[in-house]
Structures are given as structure tokens and as C-alpha cells.
Write an enzyme that holds these catalytic residues in place. Structure first.
Site, PDB file in Angstrom:
ATOM      1  N   ASN A   1      -0.838   7.781  -3.924  1.00 24.24           N
ATOM      2  CA  ASN A   1      -0.499   6.770  -4.692  1.00 24.24           C
ATOM      3  C   ASN A   1      -0.548   5.268  -4.065  1.00 24.24           C
ATOM      4  O   ASN A   1       0.031   5.158  -3.039  1.00 24.24           O
ATOM      5  CB  ASN A   1       0.832   7.013  -5.408  1.00 24.24           C
ATOM      6  N   GLU A   2      -1.154   4.294  -4.674  1.00 23.14           N
ATOM      7  CA  GLU A   2      -0.987   2.951  -4.129  1.00 23.14           C
ATOM      8  C   GLU A   2      -1.340   2.766  -2.627  1.00 23.14           C
ATOM      9  O   GLU A   2      -0.630   2.178  -1.877  1.00 23.14           O
ATOM     10  CB  GLU A   2       0.330   2.423  -4.495  1.00 23.14           C
ATOM     11  N   ASN A   3      -2.366   3.692  -2.224  1.00 23.49           N
ATOM     12  CA  ASN A   3      -3.105   3.480  -0.827  1.00 23.49           C
ATOM     13  C   ASN A   3      -3.596   2.315  -0.361  1.00 23.49           C
ATOM     14  O   ASN A   3      -3.841   2.177   0.719  1.00 23.49           O
ATOM     15  CB  ASN A   3      -3.559   4.886  -0.511  1.00 23.49           C
TER      16      ASN A   3
ATOM     17  N   ARG B   1       1.825   4.336  -0.440  1.00 26.39           N
ATOM     18  CA  ARG B   1       1.978   3.125   0.170  1.00 26.39           C
ATOM     19  C   ARG B   1       2.113   3.242   1.586  1.00 26.39           C
ATOM     20  O   ARG B   1       2.188   4.075   2.177  1.00 26.39           O
ATOM     21  CB  ARG B   1       3.445   2.220  -0.334  1.00 26.39           C
TER      22      ARG B   1
END
Length: 816
Positions: A420-422, A384
Site C-alpha cells: 500500500n502506497e509503496n 509506506r
């Protein structure tokens, strides 16, 4: 002396599995801790005595591993501490090797760490999850020659988990960025020349009949000695020596080939038979030897394009879950015994695949994955927030390098996760997709350069899905978007968009011990056909479109149905590589203060203390081999409905057939069929007695019989608006008292759908056993079916008064 002189390279000192006691020891005891900063290192070491009573702040005695946020991560009334903390001890250091090196080996500390010997800083490290070392040899010898030396050496360590936008992971992540020495710290003695890294690279022939094992080492030789002998021994899974190679070295620098072994009929590693070989390499130099041992395994794997996953040439449906390094009462500071218990409970559920989210985890966990037979996706904490600058990128590359180097030998690892969730912005004014893509490609190439044998993967960053080898989109059917019956069609559509699809993260939250007689009611208001992904704001409990995560009851009843549907569908998807449910155990998070247990992500199949929720048994009924049967509702003391109303009893079992008995009467036998939703056909409709009921099941698998039983009350009285509470003791064990609060209407009927928040308190000599992050270990918590439980330690005795407050309801008290 410069700091960099004491900093060693990425993969230093993976240390011998068979190290002698005097060569390595865990530094668990004798520590003092201060949760604040100091004015300088002198405040940690200056003398304190009668003549100088205020020379130092008050330090707390602790043992390692230790997390700064063991309690406050789930305290409902404070923000968890993010800042500096100090640890100090005094060590008796006696290196048995002439001219040897004395090393502090950190298995993980968060998030920035400085190490001091007396007043000399000897090492610094940035990153909370990779292993690293500090060579303290010169600083120790210098202190021993000083007037301050009295037989022991002062060691002080400063950790710091302050918020920092130029570090990964982002503080926007859905987990706490913990501080402290929360993994084991080791004191290690090595000779002047030692092995700091051993890499074993296995290759298996296409027919599986032969294999090669190439062994390479890196040596630690700060004295610049020349000449050494290497001896490498290979042992098969039974411990039998099957190969031995020796080589003479002139140069001791760089990556050095130690041995190549040819193996006939290799015993291959598999999730059902996790067979491990042992490699031991010994370096001899200057009349001293050092041995490093590692486990390895022979296996092949393949992700078929738009098709299944193959292990050793055969299809293996990856039956997975996730793990965070988090536990009730200790946060990240889990002991080896805690880790082992958790992984065994996971394996007993039938897990053969695990994604370690969202950071490099303890070496202990990887060893357990190897020995228990769990395929691994492990990733770096680029999670994130967006993409930072040069310092940020350098840390990401360094942590990827370290993770691969340090966990290279584990046969369980098949994927290196890059992020993850970039696609989730927020940490920087700029959010540039092209720059994120460019850096993702850089990480992908670096991973394959360091380890060509494994795949790369990310989850939920659609504009990068073509860069990595394996991709997982966001599919949360029946939780954040859509309904759970859309799961299969959505998954198949997503599979066709990439070459290699693997679905990680699915499921939903459940408040342990909360149950429902109409669990799917919320689905009536959910629109279908609009997608099943998670989008901005979906995780919020307020606003936006109707969704189960906001409008559902968060009951175990609903989550069992959701899990049941997903699992039965996965058995009918021949192209599916596999999935990983999110997450095995409830864990703490700073971004969910309004959840039923504040600051807890409650998507676990077990609570934060490993107490099993009902959904655990749903998975076990599909995945476990050992015969089992579980009647739904062990944590539901009261069911409700009209008198004479038919109610469903569900049994989760992997047995061929089961017979149900209600109040002594058989309701007949039923055969299990996973296509028959819910409970694979093992469900019975019946009426209950008003008041007490007994339910028993007898299930058979082959010649093995297994049983389960529950008792509960059946309430037919309807309730009105909540009006009053009662507080009672339900158990006493020594000083530990279990308290239960219940909510009733004005007529004294328990409000079984009540989900109000209640706040427990205790006055007197005792204390509440709270801040555990569990449904029965939180002083501020939502009711589950009109009740809530907590324990109290009455301490030395005397008068203790417990109280419970609930908005709009008169407070109740109880003298203990």
C-alpha cells in the site's frame, strides 16, 4: 535446547473447530502486565514477599486480549508508547495425551514477541499480525522436575513495538503500530502426531454443475514417529456427510494428500448466499487421534479486462469498505463479540466486499466474512516508507507466506494484497523505484506460487501497476484534490490504463455531530481538471493549494453529499468492478495530531465506538435490502437560517417512495430515483418554525412501511464573535454524568459555526471518560456547531468540579 527447536513453520496449528475443552482453551484471565522493560527474565519470576517487598516493579492485573496502547493511542498530550512490555501468569498444565505436545498458539501479538517458561526462552516471533505457535513441552517438563514447581508453571511474555526501520509496517503509516497480546492466546494440547495445517482446494466446472475438492495436510511430528491413518469427511452446508475418504501414511513429513472429493451440483458460495462446506480430517497414530476442521466454499470469480467483476459467472458490483483493527477503549484488543457486532453493522449497511487494511487480520474476521458473505482483499503490511534490506524483505515474504497459508481456505478471499502506497518514501536514504519494482515482482510470483487461484493487488504505486493482477490508483475526488463531480471521468480514465481496475480508498473526513447549512461552500475555491489523486502534503491541514481536506468544514453534511454523488455514479458505470470506501470506522493514527479529535483518522462512516454517522445511512439507502428511511440530522439539535427562509430536508431511503411531514403538515410524496442528486430525489424544501420543529417521514417499499422522525430547534438569531461558554449536565445515569459545553457571543446567541478546540478537566474523586477517540469521548476536542459533549464518572461521590477551557474565552466550571 535452542530457540529454533521450538519455532514451528509458517502455518502451524490452525486447530480444530471442534476441539474438546481439555484440548484448547483461551488464556484470557489471570494475567499481570508491566508497561516497561525488565532487567531480565528473573525479574518476572523471582519470589516477592514480606522479606523482599521491592523485588519487582508494580504489575497491573489485565485480561487478554490486551493492547499496550488502549488509552495513549488517542491521548492528546503524549506520544503513544512504543517499547517493551511484559505479561506474566501461572498455568496449571496437564496434557491428557501420553507423550503429547503442549502449545501456546498466538493469534497475533505486536510486534516482536519472546516467550519464557520460568527463565527459559522457548520462542521468539517477529511480526504483529500473523499467527504463530510456541511448543513449550520440554520447558514445562523440565520446570515440573525442579524444586521451584508448586503445581503451576510460570509463563512470561515480552512484547515490543519499538520503532524499527527494518520492520514492516513503517511508522510513517497512517495507523498505530500497536503493542501487546492484542489477539487471543490459546493453550493447546495435541497428541504426539497432530495436524498442523489443512488446505482445501476447491475447483468448480465452467458450467457450475460439478466440482472437485482436494484436501492436503501437514502433520506435526516432532518425535519422528512413523505410520498413521488419515480419515477425511466432507459435509455439505446443511451438515450432511457427502463424502468420506481414508488413507494410510508411511511418511509423515511434507505436504500430504488426504482426499479428493467429486461433488455433483455444488451449492456455490455467494455474497447473498454464503454457503459453506465443512472438511474434517483426523489423524490416528500411536493410539491417539487429532481432528482438524475447516470451512470451505465453491465459487468462481473473474476480473474482466477493462470490465466488471464476475462471481459465479454473473456480474457483481463490489460494494466495499475497509477495516482497521481498532476500537474505542481497547485499541487493537477487540473481543470476538466486538468483532462480530462491527461486521454485522457493516453487513446491515449492504457491504459485500471488504479490504482488510493494511495487515493480516484476525481469523475471527475472516470467518465472519465467509459466513456473512463479504468478498475479501487481504494484504501484508508493506505500507509506506520505501524498501529496506534483507531482514526487511525476509519479513515481508514470511508474512505473505503465513497470510496465504493461514487464510487459504476462506472462500471469501479473492485478492492477496502485496503493498500500500509503496511510492511513499521516508524511511531510508535511498528510494530506488527499480528495486521496489523488483521486490514487488518477487512478492507477486511468490503469491502465485503459493496460491495460483487468487489475484494479487496493490493500491497507489503507479510505477508498479503493471506487475500485479489488479490495481487501484489514488482517486480522492472532492477531498484531497478536485471536486466530487470529477469522480466518474477520472475513474474511467484510470480504468483504461490497466487491465483490471478496482477503486479502493475514497471518501473524506467528518467530525461526528458537526453539520452545515452550506456544506459545499469550500468547492467554490477548488480548481478542477488538475487531478483527483492524493499527493505529498495533501493530507496536511496547512499550506498548499485549496482543497476540501484543508479548507472544508469537515461536516457530516458535506461528506453525505460526497458519498451520495459517488454512490449514484457507481450505478451508472457498467464497466466498474467495484469500490471500497475508506474507512468503515474512525481509527487512531499517530500522524494526525491536529484533527478535530486529535490522533484520529475521521473518515469512518461510524465513530470509533460504532456510533453511526449520517453517512452510514447514505450507503444503506443505496446498498441495503431491508427497507429503511433516515431523515438527515439526527445529531443536529439546532438548525439555523433566516426567518421564512426555505431549507432542504433530505431523506436517505431505499424505499420506492416517501411522504414527509413537517410540524404535522404533509409536504407530499416523492418517488426515489438514484440519478436525482441529492438524496435520490427524496428531498423537500420548506420553512421551519422559529424554535421547535418536528419532522417525520413515512416510506414504502412494496407492502412494507417504515418511518423515521427527528426534532430540532430552528435558530434565526445571528451571532457575533465567541465571548463566553456555559457548562451543564444533560443526563445522569448512576455515577455517569453527561456534560455539555456551549459557546455563545456577548449577547448570549449560540455560535453555531464555532469550531474552536475546548479542553475538559475534572477535579475530585471522579474521572473523565476520555481517550476514546470519539467526538464525545475526548477531553481535548473541536466543537461541533458550538458545542461539545463528554461523560464523567463521579466515582465514590463527594465533590467533583468539571472545567472547560477554550483559548480566548473565560474558563467555566461546574460542581457535580
Amino acid at each position: 535446547m535452542t530457540i529454533t527447536k521450538y519455532l514451528l513453520s509458517a502455518a502451524l496449528f490452525l486447530f480444530s473447530l471442534s476441539a474438546k475443552a481439555q484440548q484448547q482453551q483461551r488464556l484470557n484471565t489471570g494475567w499481570e502486565f508491566l508497561r516497561s522493560d525488565l532487567g531480565g527474565i528473573w525479574e518476572a519470576v523471582r519470589p516477592v514477599g514480606k522479606g523482599n517487598p521491592e523485588a519487582s516493579p508494580i504489575w497491573e492485573k489485565v485480561t487478554l486480549p490486551h493492547c499496550v496502547n488502549a488509552s495513549d493511542a488517542v491521548d492528546p498530550d503524549v506520544n503513544y508508547y512504543q517499547g517493551p512490555a511484559w505479561y506474566r501468569t501461572r498455568l496449571k498444565i496437564d496434557n491428557p495425551y501420553a507423550g503429547g505436545r503442549t502449545i501456546l498458539h498466538f493469534e497475533g501479538a505486536g510486534q516482536k514477541t519472546d516467550v519464557y517458561i520460568y527463565t527459559t526462552k522457548v520462542a521468539s516471533h517477529t511480526g504483529g499480525y500473523d499467527e504463530w505457535t510456541a511448543d513449550i513441552t520440554e520447558a514445562v517438563e523440565a520446570f515440573k522436575k525442579s524444586a521451584q514447581f508448586k503445581g503451576t508453571v510460570p509463563v512470561s511474555i515480552r512484547t515490543d513495538n519499538s520503532r524499527d526501520l527494518e520492520m514492516i509496517p513503517s511508522s510513517l503509516s497512517d495507523f498505530n503500530v500497536y503493542g501487546g497480546i492484542y489477539r487471543y492466546l490459546n493453550l493447546v494440547y495435541v497428541p504426539p502426531v497432530s495436524i498442523r495445517q489443512l488446505h482445501a482446494t476447491p475447483e468448480v466446472s465452467s458450467d457450475g454443475k460439478t466440482a472437485k475438492l482436494a484436501v492436503a495436510v501437514q502433520l506435526y511430528n516432532p518425535g519422528g514417529l512413523t505410520g498413521a491413518q488419515l480419515k477425511t469427511v466432507l459435509k455439505d452446508p446443511s451438515g450432511k456427510v457427502i463424502g468420506e475418504k481414508s488413507t494410510a501414511l508411511s511418511s509423515l513429513s511434507g505436504n500430504l494428500p488426504a482426499a479428493i472429493f467429486d461433488i455433483k451440483k455444488p451449492k456455490r458460495w455467494h455474497t447473498d448466499a454464503p454457503l459453506l462446506y465443512t472438511v474434517e480430517t483426523t489423524v490416528a497414530s500411536n493410539n491417539a487421534t487429532h481432528t482438524l476442521a475447516a470451512k470451505t466454499g465453491f465459487r468462481t470469480f473473474e476480473f474482466v479486462k477493462n470490465g466488471p467483476f464476475l462471481l459465479n459467472g454473473q456480474r457483481l458490483l463490489l460494494k466495499g469498505t475497509h477495516r482497521h483493527e481498532d476500537h474505542a477503549g481497547v485499541a487493537a484488543a477487540m473481543t470476538e463479540e466486538m468483532m462480530r457486532e462491527e461486521m454485522i453493522v457493516m453487513k446491515e449497511m449492504g457491504v459485500n466486499f471488504i479490504r482488510l487494511g493494511h495487515y493480516q487480520q484476525s481469523r475471527i474476521i475472516l470467518n465472519l466474512c465467509d459466513s456473512l458473505g463479504m468478498v475479501v482483499w487481504e494484504e501484508i503490511p508493506w505500507c509506506r516508507g520505501g524498501l529496506g534490506g534483507p531482514v526487511y524483505k525476509e519479513q515481508a515474504k514470511r508474512m505473505l507466506t503465513n497470510m496465504i497459508a493461514q487464510h487459504y481456505n476462506h472462500p471469501s478471499v479473492i485478492i492477496w494484497g502485496l503493498g500500500n502506497e509503496n511510492d511513499w518514501p521516508g524511511d531510508f536514504a535511498e528510494f530506488d523505484k527499480d528495486k521496489i519494482r523488483a521486490f514487488m515482482k518477487e512478492l507477486h510470483d511468490l503469491s502465485h506460487q503459493l496460491d495460483p487461484s487468487r489475484k494479487t493487488a496493490i493500491r497507489r504505486c503507479d510505477f508498479c501497476k503493471d506487475i500485479v493482477d489488479v490495481y487501484s490508483p489514488s482517486i480522492w475526488a472532492g477531498w484531497y484534490r478536485g471536486i466530487y463531480t470529477e469522480y466518474k471521468a477520472t475513474s474511467e480514465a484510470e480504468m483504461k490504463r490497466v487491465n483490471h481496475f478496482l477503486h479502493v480508498e475514497w471518501g473524506g473526513d467528518s467530525h461526528a455531530s458537526r453539520h452545515s447549512e452550506a456544506p459545499d461552500k469550500a468547492l467554490q475555491s477548488i480548481k478542477t481538471g488538475g487531478g483527483t489523486d492524493e499527493r505529498a502534503g495533501d493530507a496536511s491541514l496547512y499550506g498548499g493549494a485549496a482543497r476540501v481536506s484543508k479548507d472544508g468544514d469537515w461536516s457530516e453534511s458535506y461528506i453525505c453529499n460526497l458519498m451520495d454523488w459517488h454512490l449514484k455514479e457507481q450505478e451508472t458505470m457498467p464497466w466498474l468492478t467495484g469500490t471500497a470506501q475508506w474507512v468503515f470506522k474512525d481509527f487512531s493514527t499517530p500522524i494526525r495530531p491536529d484533527n478535530p479529535v486529535p490522533y484520529m483518522n475521521q473518515k469512518g462512516l461510524v465513530e470509533r465506538d460504532l456510533t453511526k454517522k449520517e453517512a452510514y445511512y447514505v450507503f444503506q439507502s443505496y446498498w441495503a435490502e431491508k427497507p429503511m428511511a433516515h431523515i438527515y440530522g439526527h445529531s443536529q439539535p439546532v438548525r439555523w437560517g433566516q426567518e421564512g427562509e426555505e431549507k432542504m430536508v433530505k431523506v436517505y431511503s431505499n424505499c420506492d417512495e416517501a411522504e414527509l411531514f413537517v410540524n404535522g403538515k404533509s409536504l407530499g410524496r416523492k418517488k426515489r430515483s438514484s440519478a436525482d442528486f441529492p438524496a435520490a430525489g427524496l428531498r423537500w424544501n420548506t420553512t421551519f418554525n422559529k424554535g421547535h420543529n418536528d419532522v417525520r417521514v413515512v416510506a414504502v417499499k412494496g407492502k412494507i412501511k417504515t418511518e423515521d422522525k427527528i426534532t430540532f430547534q430552528y435558530q434565526t438569531d445571528t451571532w457575533g464573535k465567541p465571548a463566553k461558554m456555559t457548562l451543564e449536565k444533560t443526563a445522569v445515569e448512576g455515577n455517569i454524568v453527561t456534560l455539555q459545553v456551549k459557546l455563545f457571543d456577548a449577547k448570549g446567541v449560540q455560535c453555531l459555526d464555532a469550531a474552536d478546540f475546548v479542553r475538559f478537566s475534572l477535579a475530585g474523586d471522579g474521572r473523565l471518560i476520555d481517550n476514546l477517540g470519539t467526538s464525545s469521548g475526548a477531553r481535548y476536542v473541536q466543537l461541533y456547531n458550538g458545542r461539545a459533549i463528554i461523560k464523567a464518572d463521579t466515582g465514590l461521590g463527594g465533590v467533583n468540579v468539571a472545567a472547560v477551557k477554550c483559548e480566548g474565552i473565560p474558563t467555566v466550571t461546574l460542581a457535580l
